[in-house]
Design a protein around this motif. Sequence first.
Motif, mmCIF file in Angstrom:
data_model
loop_
_atom_site.group_PDB
_atom_site.id
_atom_site.type_symbol
_atom_site.label_atom_id
_atom_site.label_comp_id
_atom_site.label_asym_id
_atom_site.label_seq_id
_atom_site.Cartn_x
_atom_site.Cartn_y
_atom_site.Cartn_z
ATOM 1 N N THR A 33 0.785 -1.335 -0.115
ATOM 2 C CA THR A 33 -0.021 -0.049 -0.013
ATOM 3 C C THR A 33 0.843 1.381 0.212
ATOM 4 N N PRO A 34 0.439 2.368 -0.853
ATOM 5 C CA PRO A 34 1.370 3.364 -0.828
ATOM 6 C C PRO A 34 1.507 4.245 0.538
ATOM 7 N N GLY A 35 2.632 4.579 0.971
ATOM 8 C CA GLY A 35 2.796 5.269 2.258
ATOM 9 C C GLY A 35 2.685 4.241 3.450
ATOM 10 N N VAL A 36 2.760 2.813 3.295
ATOM 11 C CA VAL A 36 3.111 1.977 4.296
ATOM 12 C C VAL A 36 4.183 1.263 4.226
ATOM 13 N N LEU A 37 5.061 1.317 5.046
ATOM 14 C CA LEU A 37 6.269 0.654 5.289
ATOM 15 C C LEU A 37 6.286 -0.806 5.453
ATOM 16 N N GLU A 38 6.843 -1.638 4.466
ATOM 17 C CA GLU A 38 6.768 -3.255 4.815
ATOM 18 C C GLU A 38 8.127 -3.453 5.617
ATOM 19 N N ILE A 39 7.810 -4.072 6.549
ATOM 20 C CA ILE A 39 8.988 -4.556 7.385
ATOM 21 C C ILE A 39 9.015 -6.282 7.697
ATOM 22 N N ALA A 40 10.280 -6.919 7.588
ATOM 23 C CA ALA A 40 10.217 -8.040 7.865
ATOM 24 C C ALA A 40 10.711 -8.148 9.482
ATOM 25 N N GLU A 41 10.027 -8.725 10.464
ATOM 26 C CA GLU A 41 10.510 -8.784 11.816
ATOM 27 C C GLU A 41 11.692 -9.883 12.167
ATOM 28 N N GLY A 42 12.319 -9.726 12.743
ATOM 29 C CA GLY A 42 13.552 -10.394 12.851
ATOM 30 C C GLY A 42 13.493 -11.917 13.182
ATOM 31 N N PRO A 43 12.808 -12.326 14.417
ATOM 32 C CA PRO A 43 12.438 -13.831 14.921
ATOM 33 C C PRO A 43 11.439 -14.120 13.861
ATOM 34 N N LYS A 44 11.749 -15.499 13.114
ATOM 35 C CA LYS A 44 10.702 -15.924 12.277
ATOM 36 C C LYS A 44 9.555 -16.554 13.010
ATOM 37 N N THR A 45 8.258 -16.515 12.466
ATOM 38 C CA THR A 45 7.328 -17.217 13.039
ATOM 39 C C THR A 45 6.153 -17.436 11.893
ATOM 40 N N ASN A 77 12.232 -10.045 -3.913
ATOM 41 C CA ASN A 77 11.206 -9.772 -4.895
ATOM 42 C C ASN A 77 10.489 -8.604 -4.784
ATOM 43 N N GLY A 78 11.333 -7.782 -3.835
ATOM 44 C CA GLY A 78 10.893 -6.090 -3.736
ATOM 45 C C GLY A 78 9.528 -6.079 -2.787
ATOM 46 N N GLU A 79 9.010 -7.198 -2.195
ATOM 47 C CA GLU A 79 7.812 -7.254 -1.414
ATOM 48 C C GLU A 79 8.149 -6.350 0.008
ATOM 49 N N VAL A 80 9.166 -6.321 0.269
ATOM 50 C CA VAL A 80 9.725 -5.783 1.843
ATOM 51 C C VAL A 80 10.752 -4.563 1.485
ATOM 52 N N ASP A 81 10.360 -3.579 2.170
ATOM 53 C CA ASP A 81 11.179 -2.457 2.247
ATOM 54 C C ASP A 81 12.257 -2.436 3.083
ATOM 55 N N TRP A 82 12.214 -2.838 4.300
ATOM 56 C CA TRP A 82 13.230 -2.828 5.156
ATOM 57 C C TRP A 82 13.417 -4.251 5.916
ATOM 58 N N ALA A 83 14.547 -4.732 6.164
ATOM 59 C CA ALA A 83 14.638 -6.073 6.638
ATOM 60 C C ALA A 83 16.244 -6.176 7.249
#
Length: 546
Positions: A23-35, A236-242
Motif C-alpha cells: 500500500t502506498p505510504g505503508v512501510l513493509e518490514i520483516a520482523e527478525g525472529p521468524k514465526t 522480490n521487492g515485497e519488503v522495504d526494510w529487513a
Amino acid sequence: MAAIVTLTVGFTAGCGGARPVPTPGVLEIAEGPKTSAFTRNFNPLLEAGDMRWPARGSMYEPLLIWNPITGQYVPWLAQSFSFSDDHLRLVFTLRHGVQWSDGQPFGAADVAFTFELLRTHPALDVLGVGEYLRAARAVGDDTVAFDFTRPFVPGLEDISAYPIVPAHIWKDVADPLTFANPNPIGTGPFTEVTSFQPQAYRIERNPRYWGGPPAIQALHVRAYPANDQSIMAIVNGEVDWAGDFIPAVKRIHVGRDPVHHHYWFPALDATVAFYANTTVAPFGDARVRKALSMTIDRARLVMVAMHDYTHPSDGTGLSDAHERYRDPAAVAAGQAWVTHDPAGAERLFAEAGLLRGADGWRRTPDGARFAPTIVVPVGFSDWVVASQVIARGLRAAGVDVTMRTLDYNAWNDSVQKGEFDLSMGWTLYSNTPYTFYRGLMSRQSVKPVGQDASDNWHRLAIPEADRELTALEETVDPEKQMRLYHALEMVFAREAPAIPLFPGPLWGTFNDKRFTGFPSENNPYAPLSPNLFPQALLVLTRLLPR
C-alpha cells in the motif's frame, strides 16, 4: 486465504504466482525472529523474542539512544544527564512537551513509575538495574533522579535504554509479567494497532509524536515461517526494510534491482564466540581452551559460513563496535591462540595431558576418550556450517567431537543452564567493553549450573578481571577508563575465557523504490539493521515516502 485478506495489500499475477502489492505510504518490514503466526503482545518490558517488534521498535521509547556508528548518545525522551561527584546519583532532564499517544502528558513520574515496576517485578528487569539502583525519584515535572547503592557508572547504559511506560495505564495492570498490552499507549512514532491477524498486522503513525507526525503513514509486518520465505520476499521487492542474513547478497538481492536494492552489513554487532563449559573437564584449563582455538581455521570459517561478511576475531575478543578501545599490545598477546596452528594445538593438548592414543584419538588423563559434543540451534544455518568447520578442525587434532543440532528453545535452555560441553553463542551487545568482559569473566555473572544465565554460559570467574571491572564502575575519567579496558583485554588474551570467532554483522537490507532516507555505508547516520533496539527509531523518524 484468510491470511491473504489481512495483508492490506492487493495482488498481481506474475511469474511464480501472485505477489502482494504494498500500500502506498505503508512501510513493509520483516520482523527478525521468524514465526508462522503472530501473537498480539506489545509489552515492551519483556525479552525481545516475547513481544512484537514495534513494542520497542516504534511504540515505547528510552531516555537516550546509543548510536554505535557515531559512538555517541542521542538525546531522546531525555535531553541531558549528569552524575553526582560521588557517582551515587544520576539525573536526567526530560524533553518538555512530550505526550503519550492518548494525549496525556509524559513526565518524570512516568520514568520513576517504570523503574519502580522493575524493582517490584524483578523478572522484568532483564538488564539487572536492581543490582545497584536504590530508587528512581521524580524531582520535578521534567527531572528524574536515580540513586545508586554503590558507584556504578555503567548503569547509564542500562537505565537510559529501558523503554518508558505510562503510569496512568500501567498502574492498573494486575500482572505486568503476563500483560500482553494489546492496545498500546506509547510516546513513539507508530503506536496504534489498526489491524492484527496471525499472518500480518499494521501499526498507524502517532499524530501526537513529539518529533512531529511521521512522514510514513503506517508500518506493515508480515509473518514468515523461516528465512527462506523472508529472503524471497526481500529479493522480490515485497519488503522495504529487513534485517536478514542473505547469502551472496550482491548477486541475489542487489543484482535483482541494482538501482533500488541495497544492503549494509557492518561488523558492529556483538562478537560471536565458541564456548567451552569450564565446569566440564578439561575445559577449566586455559591451555585446553587455547588449543581448541588453535584448531579453528577462522579465515575458512568466515568465508564458508559467513560469506566473508565479517572477519576473524583477535585475542581481545572485541567487536568492531569497540575499535577505539582496542589495545595493540593485547592483540599481540593473544595472537598465538587465535591463529590456526595445528602444531601449536598439539603442543598445548600434550601439556594439558590430552595425549593421542594408538587409534589417533586423544585421551584425558584418566584414560577416557576426549569426546565432547558441540550443540547448535538447528535453524541457525550459518552457525551450523561454522560448527561443521570447527568440528572438522577438532577431529583433525584428535578430538572425537560430535555435533548435535537442537531446537532453538532446547539449545537456549542448555547453554543458559550451563549444561553443555561446547557451543557457539553470542556475547552481550553493549556500548562499551564493560558489559562484554563482565559477561565473560566476572564472578558477578557466574550462576550455578542448572540456573539460567543470560551471559557467562561457560561459568568462569577471574578475580583480576573483577578488580578492573569494579574500578571501572567508579570512574568517569576517560583516561583511567581506557587503562582499565586495556588491562581487561590483557586478562582476556592471557586466559582465553571464551574463544572469539568473529564480530557479528548487523544485517540490514532496504529497497528504496517507495521510501528514501535509509542509512547506508555512504550515509552512515545510524545502523541500518531493524533488529537493533531502540536504534531502529533513528531510522523510522528519518524515512520519507517517494
